[in-house]
Design a protein around this motif. Structure first.
Motif, PDB file in Angstrom:
ATOM      1  N   ARG A 177       0.879  -1.207  -0.204  1.00 13.02           N
ATOM      2  CA  ARG A 177       0.066  -0.086   0.005  1.00 13.02           C
ATOM      3  C   ARG A 177       0.831   1.406  -0.109  1.00 13.02           C
ATOM      4  N   MET A 178       1.878   1.190   0.531  1.00  9.67           N
ATOM      5  CA  MET A 178       2.870   2.289   0.469  1.00  9.67           C
ATOM      6  C   MET A 178       3.471   2.688  -0.667  1.00  9.67           C
ATOM      7  N   ALA A 179       3.872   1.405  -1.753  1.00  6.54           N
ATOM      8  CA  ALA A 179       4.278   1.497  -2.896  1.00  6.54           C
ATOM      9  C   ALA A 179       3.252   1.910  -3.619  1.00  6.54           C
ATOM     10  N   ASN A 180       2.074   1.656  -3.369  1.00  4.81           N
ATOM     11  CA  ASN A 180       0.913   1.968  -4.370  1.00  4.81           C
ATOM     12  C   ASN A 180       0.670   3.537  -4.146  1.00  4.81           C
ATOM     13  N   THR A 181       0.684   4.128  -2.957  1.00  4.44           N
ATOM     14  CA  THR A 181       0.313   5.435  -2.705  1.00  4.44           C
ATOM     15  C   THR A 181       1.448   6.394  -3.196  1.00  4.44           C
ATOM     16  N   LEU A 182       2.782   5.767  -3.332  1.00 10.18           N
ATOM     17  CA  LEU A 182       3.824   6.676  -3.948  1.00 10.18           C
ATOM     18  C   LEU A 182       3.564   6.601  -5.306  1.00 10.18           C
ATOM     19  N   ASP A 183       2.953   5.803  -5.945  1.00  7.62           N
ATOM     20  CA  ASP A 183       3.027   5.626  -7.448  1.00  7.62           C
ATOM     21  C   ASP A 183       1.920   6.735  -7.719  1.00  7.62           C
ATOM     22  N   ALA A 184       0.938   6.573  -6.843  1.00  4.36           N
ATOM     23  CA  ALA A 184      -0.362   7.425  -7.015  1.00  4.36           C
ATOM     24  C   ALA A 184       0.234   8.987  -6.933  1.00  4.36           C
ATOM     25  N   MET A 185       0.958   9.149  -5.982  1.00  2.96           N
ATOM     26  CA  MET A 185       1.686  10.361  -5.796  1.00  2.96           C
ATOM     27  C   MET A 185       2.740  11.140  -6.718  1.00  2.96           C
ATOM     28  N   TRP A 186       3.408  10.071  -7.032  1.00  2.00           N
ATOM     29  CA  TRP A 186       4.565  10.561  -7.731  1.00  2.00           C
ATOM     30  C   TRP A 186       4.775   9.970  -9.176  1.00  2.00           C
ATOM     31  N   GLY A 187       3.860   9.005  -9.537  1.00  2.00           N
ATOM     32  CA  GLY A 187       4.105   8.416 -10.748  1.00  2.00           C
ATOM     33  C   GLY A 187       3.234   8.900 -12.106  1.00  2.00           C
TER      34      GLY A 187
END
Length: 320
Positions: A177-187
């Motif tokens: 979920r942290m990796a997915n959140t970073l993708d949603a914010m930075w990707g």
């Protein structure tokens, strides 16, 4: 599995985590993912400057994700000899990482607003969950935005999380979920984030590769009738390759095919009209299809839990 738990316990904790999510919903205050989002914004502001932006982004990802994942794993390890406490820790971590009820609470009000022909409210509600411009969106465009969000985030907020919980328990769910959140914010492929967010996007693609295809397969299996299943399968195989995202394409195309509606197509992002590949086939989507998309996600959750519990029961019987 890397959890140190029997699969029977893992299946039980999966059910417990989903029930906690459905009963309690998102924590109103001090939600860990909200705090993590604030940390991610601070890291991006601090590190996304100057040269070597790709490597700065990779460093930021490691600083954001690895210490917290290690802390979650350490907590479980420290509680390992304390009866039910490690079970509770795994279940609570899963609860904080799941977003099934959040999907319902954010999307069904859009369907209600459209049923009442309240386009201004529907536009406002939809703008809260998607990045596209909804200021002058029609009912069909709002339905597309909501249904696509439900289908894609069913994978991100529910099924991918459950998959990594099976693999590595609570710490696995936290990592995903942290990796997915970073993708949603930075990707995003913007001038500011193209290089900095590349690592976050690629890592999320890797972690999501298997869960996305299991989600797409689940949507196929739950499509109504043989014709619906064949349609969902065909949409997956023919439409997914046209999407730049290797995981969103299979999930949304199979889901749209299972619903028998047309999604995808034109949408406005940052003031510019973007022509996206088509999804699904059949009638143009209407407000009622949002509820149908939610039910598909809910039924898929039930399917995953049923399979997990059945597999646990079989393992117990086989080793009896």
């Amino acid at each position: 599995m890397l959890t140190g738990l029997s699969f029977s316990v893992v299946a039980l904790l999966m059910v417990a985590g989903v029930l906690l999510d459905l009963m309690l919903g998102e924590a109103r205050r001090w939600h860990p993912l909200v705090g993590f989002g604030n940390l991610a914004m601070a890291l991006e502001r601090r590190l996304n400057r100057g040269g070597l932006r790709f490597w700065r982004g990779a460093l930021a990802w490691m600083l954001a994700v690895l210490p917290l994942t290690a802390l979650a794993a350490l907590l479980v390890r420290l509680l390992g000899a304390n009866g039910a406490l490690p079970w509770i820790a795994h279940a609570v971590m899963l609860y904080f990482c799941l977003g099934l009820r959040s999907l319902r609470d954010h999307n069904l009000p859009i369907a209600d607003a459209l049923a009442q022909s309240d386009l201004p409210n529907a536009r406002l509600l939809t703008a809260r969950i998607v990045s596209r411009d909804t200021t002058s969106a029609s009912e069909i465009e709002l339905t597309k935005a909501s249904a696509e969000s439900l289908l894609e985030n069913g994978n991100d907020a529910v099924f991918g999380t459950l998959f990594w919980f099976i693999v590595a328990g609570g710490p696995g769910a936290v990592l995903f979920r942290m990796a997915n959140t970073l993708d949603a914010m930075w990707g995003y492929r913007t001038a500011r984030l193209l290089q900095f967010g590349c690592s976050a996007a690629r890592i999320d693609d890797a972690l999501n590769y298997i869960p996305a295809r299991l989600t797409a397969l689940s949507y196929v299996l739950l499509a109504p009738g043989l014709q619906g299943k064949l349609r969902a399968w065909q949409c997956w195989r023919t439409q997914a390759p046209a999407w730049s995202s290797p995981n969103a394409g299979p999930v949304m195309s199979s889901g749209a095919g299972a619903l028998g509606v047309q999604l995808g197509g034109a949408a406005i992002y940052d003031g510019e009209l973007e022509q996206r590949p088509p999804l699904g086939e059949g009638q143009p989507a209407t407000g009622a299809d949002i509820s149908r998309a939610w039910r598909l996600v809910a039924r898929t959750t039930a399917l995953w839990l049923t399979i997990a519990c059945a597999a646990a029961a079989w393992m117990e019987w086989a080793h009896a």
